[in-house]
Write a protein that holds these residues in place. Sequence first.
Motif: not given
Ligand SMILES: Cc1ncc(COP(=O)(O)O)c(C=O)c1O
Length: 253
Positions: A7, A35, A37-38, A65, A68, A73, A76
């Motif tokens: 992102n 990170d 998350v995706y 998490s 995504k 979301c 939390r």
């Molecule tokens: C790269 C990245 N990491 C983490 C998150 C958010 O994760 P969480 O909702 O678990 O805090 C986002 C959300 O936009 C994101 O783009």
Amino acid sequence: MVINPNNPTGVLYPESVLKEIVEVAREHGLVILADEVYDKVLYDDVKHTALGSLSTDVLTLTFNSLSKSYRACGYRAGWLIVSGDKSAAEDYIEGLDMLANMKLCANVPGQWAIQTALGGYQSINDLVGEGGRLRKQRDLAYELISAIPGVTCVKPQAALYMFPRLDPKVYPIKDDRQFFLQLLEATRVMLVQGTGFNWHAPDHFRIVFLPYEHDLRDAIGRVAGFLEDYRNRHAAGTPAEEAAVTPLKKAAR
Ligand SMILES: Cc1ncc(COP(=O)(O)O)c(C=O)c1O
């Protein structure tokens, strides 16, 4: 700090790049924060490689998490995996535990959902596969954005974002924050300017292709109208800074 898939670009880093990052960390004694998350939001059958899987020695913290891949979301609920050689990191890990225990106020019922989510039916695959909603939205957003004169984009292979470029010859923008604020006011479509992600030049912006196709068409249509107006004014000789300021009836429609 490595955000992969990324992102705001929607790019998936190839394994060769990830290996080089591991090598840099190894050489300089760095901790890698990954990170990921995706990691399940992937298109066109590409494969994601977890950074933590590429070494057994480099200390790596991997974040993920439910937000995504599981579209939860609001729960939390996330997790952190520490891998690599932990022998020199005892104090660091104790600090992480202390923080988790004392400061973060963990959402325990949300954490119960994690194991079920990871092991259960992976509904994300239906969304990103051929004919899936996210896949169709990615394709549509890419097609509509690339059709605007002076706008080019790398087609995202992952995540929910794309990072198009505005050709500076066509859009000689000086302050992209101001430009996208004006775009917001004229069109009610919110985009994030590239410099908001520390991109060095005022010539990129981020699109989130999470809205439904109908809304994407409407929103990108308005953006196209705003940019067309800007081009017309610029071509007519209005100084670049003023070109975006003039009321934009067409875009607002
Ligand atoms: C790269 C990245 N990491 C983490 C998150 C958010 O994760 P969480 O909702 O678990 O805090 C986002 C959300 O936009 C994101 O783009």
